[in-house]
Design an enzyme around this catalytic site. Structure first.
Site, PDB file in Angstrom:
ATOM      1  N   TYR A 361      -2.450  39.721   4.251  1.00 13.47           N
ATOM      2  CA  TYR A 361      -3.362  38.705   4.764  1.00 13.47           C
ATOM      3  C   TYR A 361      -3.213  37.363   4.055  1.00 13.47           C
ATOM      4  O   TYR A 361      -2.998  37.290   2.851  1.00 13.47           O
ATOM      5  CB  TYR A 361      -4.812  39.186   4.622  1.00 13.47           C
ATOM      6  CG  TYR A 361      -5.046  40.521   5.279  1.00 13.47           C
ATOM      7  CD1 TYR A 361      -4.707  40.736   6.606  1.00 13.47           C
ATOM      8  CD2 TYR A 361      -5.571  41.588   4.550  1.00 13.47           C
ATOM      9  CE1 TYR A 361      -4.907  41.971   7.204  1.00 13.47           C
ATOM     10  CE2 TYR A 361      -5.774  42.828   5.143  1.00 13.47           C
ATOM     11  CZ  TYR A 361      -5.438  43.010   6.469  1.00 13.47           C
ATOM     12  OH  TYR A 361      -5.630  44.235   7.045  1.00 13.47           O
ATOM     13  N   MET A 362      -3.330  36.293   4.828  1.00 16.51           N
ATOM     14  CA  MET A 362      -3.462  34.933   4.327  1.00 16.51           C
ATOM     15  C   MET A 362      -4.886  34.489   4.679  1.00 16.51           C
ATOM     16  O   MET A 362      -5.128  33.896   5.727  1.00 16.51           O
ATOM     17  CB  MET A 362      -2.429  34.013   4.977  1.00 16.51           C
ATOM     18  CG  MET A 362      -1.001  34.442   4.759  1.00 16.51           C
ATOM     19  SD  MET A 362      -0.296  33.659   3.319  1.00 16.51           S
ATOM     20  CE  MET A 362       1.433  34.122   3.498  1.00 16.51           C
ATOM     21  N   ASP A 363      -5.825  34.793   3.795  1.00 17.96           N
ATOM     22  CA  ASP A 363      -7.237  34.681   4.164  1.00 17.96           C
ATOM     23  C   ASP A 363      -7.707  33.248   4.389  1.00 17.96           C
ATOM     24  O   ASP A 363      -8.612  33.022   5.190  1.00 17.96           O
ATOM     25  CB  ASP A 363      -8.102  35.360   3.091  1.00 17.96           C
ATOM     26  CG  ASP A 363      -8.113  36.870   3.244  1.00 17.96           C
ATOM     27  OD1 ASP A 363      -7.935  37.340   4.383  1.00 17.96           O
ATOM     28  OD2 ASP A 363      -8.302  37.586   2.252  1.00 17.96           O
ATOM     29  N   ALA A 364      -7.143  32.291   3.684  1.00 23.39           N
ATOM     30  CA  ALA A 364      -7.563  30.900   3.898  1.00 23.39           C
ATOM     31  C   ALA A 364      -6.937  30.340   5.168  1.00 23.39           C
ATOM     32  O   ALA A 364      -7.612  29.749   6.009  1.00 23.39           O
ATOM     33  CB  ALA A 364      -7.189  30.045   2.695  1.00 23.39           C
ATOM     34  N   GLU A 366      -5.420  31.975   7.734  1.00 22.99           N
ATOM     35  CA  GLU A 366      -5.592  32.739   8.973  1.00 22.99           C
ATOM     36  C   GLU A 366      -7.055  32.866   9.399  1.00 22.99           C
ATOM     37  O   GLU A 366      -7.333  33.024  10.590  1.00 22.99           O
ATOM     38  CB  GLU A 366      -4.985  34.132   8.816  1.00 22.99           C
ATOM     39  CG  GLU A 366      -3.470  34.087   8.690  1.00 22.99           C
ATOM     40  CD  GLU A 366      -2.849  35.459   8.459  1.00 22.99           C
ATOM     41  OE1 GLU A 366      -1.731  35.682   8.933  1.00 22.99           O
ATOM     42  OE2 GLU A 366      -3.481  36.296   7.792  1.00 22.99           O
ATOM     43  N   GLY A 368      -9.899  31.171   7.262  1.00 20.90           N
ATOM     44  CA  GLY A 368     -10.692  30.046   6.787  1.00 20.90           C
ATOM     45  C   GLY A 368     -11.711  30.458   5.749  1.00 20.90           C
ATOM     46  O   GLY A 368     -12.663  31.188   6.050  1.00 20.90           O
ATOM     47  N   TYR A 452     -14.183  42.061   1.539  1.00 19.20           N
ATOM     48  CA  TYR A 452     -14.222  41.426   0.220  1.00 19.20           C
ATOM     49  C   TYR A 452     -15.037  40.139   0.233  1.00 19.20           C
ATOM     50  O   TYR A 452     -15.053  39.398   1.217  1.00 19.20           O
ATOM     51  CB  TYR A 452     -12.808  41.093  -0.260  1.00 19.20           C
ATOM     52  CG  TYR A 452     -12.065  42.254  -0.864  1.00 19.20           C
ATOM     53  CD1 TYR A 452     -12.622  43.011  -1.886  1.00 19.20           C
ATOM     54  CD2 TYR A 452     -10.792  42.603  -0.417  1.00 19.20           C
ATOM     55  CE1 TYR A 452     -11.941  44.082  -2.445  1.00 19.20           C
ATOM     56  CE2 TYR A 452     -10.098  43.670  -0.968  1.00 19.20           C
ATOM     57  CZ  TYR A 452     -10.683  44.408  -1.982  1.00 19.20           C
ATOM     58  OH  TYR A 452     -10.017  45.460  -2.537  1.00 19.20           O
ATOM     59  N   TYR A 454     -15.368  36.669  -2.104  1.00 15.24           N
ATOM     60  CA  TYR A 454     -14.743  35.885  -3.168  1.00 15.24           C
ATOM     61  C   TYR A 454     -15.715  34.795  -3.610  1.00 15.24           C
ATOM     62  O   TYR A 454     -16.154  33.979  -2.802  1.00 15.24           O
ATOM     63  CB  TYR A 454     -13.447  35.242  -2.689  1.00 15.24           C
ATOM     64  CG  TYR A 454     -12.377  36.235  -2.316  1.00 15.24           C
ATOM     65  CD1 TYR A 454     -11.460  36.689  -3.253  1.00 15.24           C
ATOM     66  CD2 TYR A 454     -12.284  36.742  -1.018  1.00 15.24           C
ATOM     67  CE1 TYR A 454     -10.476  37.608  -2.921  1.00 15.24           C
ATOM     68  CE2 TYR A 454     -11.304  37.662  -0.671  1.00 15.24           C
ATOM     69  CZ  TYR A 454     -10.405  38.083  -1.619  1.00 15.24           C
ATOM     70  OH  TYR A 454      -9.436  38.996  -1.288  1.00 15.24           O
ATOM     71  N   HIS A 509      -2.921  47.071  -3.981  1.00 12.92           N
ATOM     72  CA  HIS A 509      -2.716  45.753  -3.389  1.00 12.92           C
ATOM     73  C   HIS A 509      -2.994  44.681  -4.421  1.00 12.92           C
ATOM     74  O   HIS A 509      -3.534  44.947  -5.486  1.00 12.92           O
ATOM     75  CB  HIS A 509      -3.614  45.565  -2.157  1.00 12.92           C
ATOM     76  CG  HIS A 509      -5.078  45.624  -2.438  1.00 12.92           C
ATOM     77  ND1 HIS A 509      -5.749  46.806  -2.677  1.00 12.92           N
ATOM     78  CD2 HIS A 509      -6.020  44.638  -2.526  1.00 12.92           C
ATOM     79  CE1 HIS A 509      -7.023  46.560  -2.897  1.00 12.92           C
ATOM     80  NE2 HIS A 509      -7.217  45.239  -2.824  1.00 12.92           N
ATOM     81  N   ASP A 520      -4.489  13.425 -11.816  1.00 16.06           N
ATOM     82  CA  ASP A 520      -4.315  11.987 -12.064  1.00 16.06           C
ATOM     83  C   ASP A 520      -4.851  11.638 -13.450  1.00 16.06           C
ATOM     84  O   ASP A 520      -5.702  10.763 -13.596  1.00 16.06           O
ATOM     85  CB  ASP A 520      -5.056  11.159 -11.011  1.00 16.06           C
ATOM     86  CG  ASP A 520      -4.217  10.915  -9.772  1.00 16.06           C
ATOM     87  OD1 ASP A 520      -3.127  11.482  -9.691  1.00 16.06           O
ATOM     88  OD2 ASP A 520      -4.657  10.158  -8.894  1.00 16.06           O
TER      89      ASP A 520
END
Length: 557
Positions: A361-364, A366, A368, A452, A454, A509, A520
């Site tokens: 999974y690409m949770d961010a 795929e 948000g 899950y 986070y 996993h 900066d």
């Protein structure tokens, strides 16, 4: 005459109540989260409750954001601005069906933002839009005030935009329309009415999947416990086209695997599964005079020697921009970080079986981080005296909705000392005792991504340190198995996880959180250096005069 006045007053009161009711009922509502969708699918009573635990503070009326205006070039789009962009999108597609997958501020160039000073007119406000219509992806830039739409070429871009909550809501019932699916469910002894499926992103595993928006639905039984994650119907995966709801393929390889029991899996305090540790006395950090930070113009946070811009974001969750710290000697604000946010959360599972290999999974990107963030629970998610920030997001049709209390800002103090020293009266008669408390400022959001949760904290220290913390909580997703005891497992058999309980394996996993950090520090001429220190051993002579080589008895890495 008096009777007419009373009737007139009653008529006016009823009309006012009806007007308020209609206004509230028609204000855009946030779309449901995946957990809401599954719970509603299995239990209609859940749809009217939030299933929150511990103390429930008094209900607070929703903030009215209809008159909000931007004050800073990086301020997120307001309700009024999103409505203007929505009108432009609707006009572009005319009567064609479309979905909006992302609608956020098109941030001005960094140089423009750095030149801007409070009191200057804002740079032209633009929106960046990802939309989809008739099987085609659109990247758009929309002028907020002008309504001008610029379409960008997407022919060279592969892949698809993120899965919207409306996408999930529309596809969760698709498997139940398949006779094959229902037969295999019944064959396992499960009533189809007790089945709920969640859509998971399938990754990409070959050219056969090109050109279609696909999800793989994994199914659970919703009886015996609110914790449906502990009752997977193992081995059934339904590959489904998100656009057409067509069932592309049904994988059914686990009929021999029993469904784990639901007893003892309900995580709610009301279920009282086993002993519950309760502290008889409440714990709270009291601030009788209120917190030491202020939030100006809705998004500019000032605390101690820190100043930074904070905003919710549908993908990243929160974005921290233009973080500056005031030099205690000169009083000058010094640049530290132009922008920081969680850019991705990658969660690969290590089981090669057909029902698991695709779980990467690409949770961010795929789903948000911000879109999956629920309102924070005061006194549980955030302490007393926290200040809350709402988010304005766009639904799939482009209309705005408010995600209340998505971010909280508070001071953290755990009784630690930031610095201390005690000096005995060696010189003079006075003992010197100096101690300073370790107080930090935290900006927090919580993303509930299916099983899950986070917790992402941006923590600012008075000494100039920025500390980003990610805490993982919630529920582990499990794999059904026929094993009850490790003695049943064959020698050299790889479970790709750990047998946690009867018929339940916790699959191995990882969780990789990536951050975008544009530092900066005292200017833009910064670089990142990764330093690895190694011991180097020199040659010497022993006392007896013989030459020895200084080498360790163990490998050095």
């Amino acid at each position: 005459m008096e009777g007419k006045n009373i009737l007139g007053f009653l008529f006016f009161t009823i009309a006012a109540v009806l007007l308020i009711h209609v206004t509230i009922s028609n204000f855009p509502r946030p779309p449901p989260t995946p957990s809401d969708l599954l719970a509603c699918a299995s239990n209609s009573a859940y749809c009217t409750s939030k299933n929150r635990i511990l103390r429930h503070p008094a209900t607070v009326a929703a903030n009215d954001h209809t008159t909000d205006v931007p004050h800073h070039p990086l301020d997120p789009l307001t309700v009024r601005e999103v409505n203007k962009v929505y009108e432009a999108i609707k006009s572009l597609f005319e009567k064609s069906a479309y979905t909006v997958h992302s609608l956020v501020l098109e941030e001005p160039d960094k140089a423009v933002v750095l030149r801007w000073r409070k009191g200057d007119p804002l740079p032209p406000r633009e929106a960046s839009v990802m939309a989809r219509s008739a099987g085609k992806n659109y990247l758009l830039t929309v002028g907020v005030e002008s309504g001008d739409v610029v379409q960008h070429d997407t022919s060279h871009i592969s892949g698809f935009p993120l899965v919207t909550l409306e996408d999930m809501q529309s596809v969760i019932k698709a498997p139940l329309a398949s006779a094959h699916f229902n037969r295999t469910i019944v064959a396992r002894g499960v009533d189809p009415n007790d089945v709920a499926c969640l859509p998971f992103s399938p990754g990409w595993f070959g050219e056969a999947e090109d050109g279609r928006r696909l999800v793989k639905l994994e199914c659970f039984t919703t009886t015996e416990t609110a914790n449906f994650y502990m009752r997977p119907i193992e081995g059934i995966i339904v590959l489904t086209d998100l656009d057409t709801h067509e069932i592309v393929e049904i994988v059914d390889k686990g009929r021999h695997i029993p469904i784990p029991k639901g007893a003892g899996t309900d995580y709610r305090l009301s279920a009282a599964n086993g002993p519950i540790i309760k502290l008889p006395n409440p714990i709270s950090m009291e601030q009788p005079s209120g917190p030491n930070f202020v939030i100006e113009d809705d998004h500019l946070v000032k605390w101690a020697n820190w100043e930074f811009h904070l905003k919710p974001d549908p993908r990243a969750g929160v974005v921290v921009s233009q973080a500056k710290i005031r030099d205690p000697d000169t009083g000058v604000l010094r640049n530290v970080m132009y922008k920081g946010f969680a850019s991705e959360l990658f969660v690969p599972y290590m089981d090669p079986e057909e029902a698991w290999y695709f779980k990467t999974y690409m949770d961010a990107g795929e789903y948000g981080f911000g879109l999956q963030a629920l309102p924070l629970d005061p006194l549980n998610d955030c302490p007393r005296n926290a200040k809350y920030m709402d988010a304005i997001f766009a639904a799939a049709d482009g209309t705005p909705y408010v995600r209340e209390n998505m971010v909280c800002v508070f001071e953290r103090y755990a009784g630690d000392a930031a610095w201390r020293h005690t000096e005995s009266p060696i010189v003079g008669d006075e003992m010197i005792r100096e101690a300073r408390p370790k107080v930090t400022l935290v900006a927090r959001m919580v993303a509930s991504l299916a099983n899950y949760d986070y917790i992402v904290d941006w923590e600012f220290h008075a000494d100039g340190l920025i500390h980003v913390k990610v805490a993982l909580t919630g529920i582990v997703i499990v794999k059904g198995t026929s094993y009850v005891n490790m003695n049943e497992v064959k020698e050299n058999e790889n479970l790709y996880g750990t047998l946690l309980s009867d018929n339940i394996i916790g699959v191995v996993h990882d969780h990789y959180v990536n951050f975008h950090l544009d530092m900066d520090i005292d200017g833009q001429d910064n670089s990142f250096l990764n330093v690895h220190l190694k011991r180097e051993y020199t040659q010497g002579r022993s006392q007896g005069g013989s030459r020895v080589v200084g080498r360790p008895p163990f490998p050095v890495r």
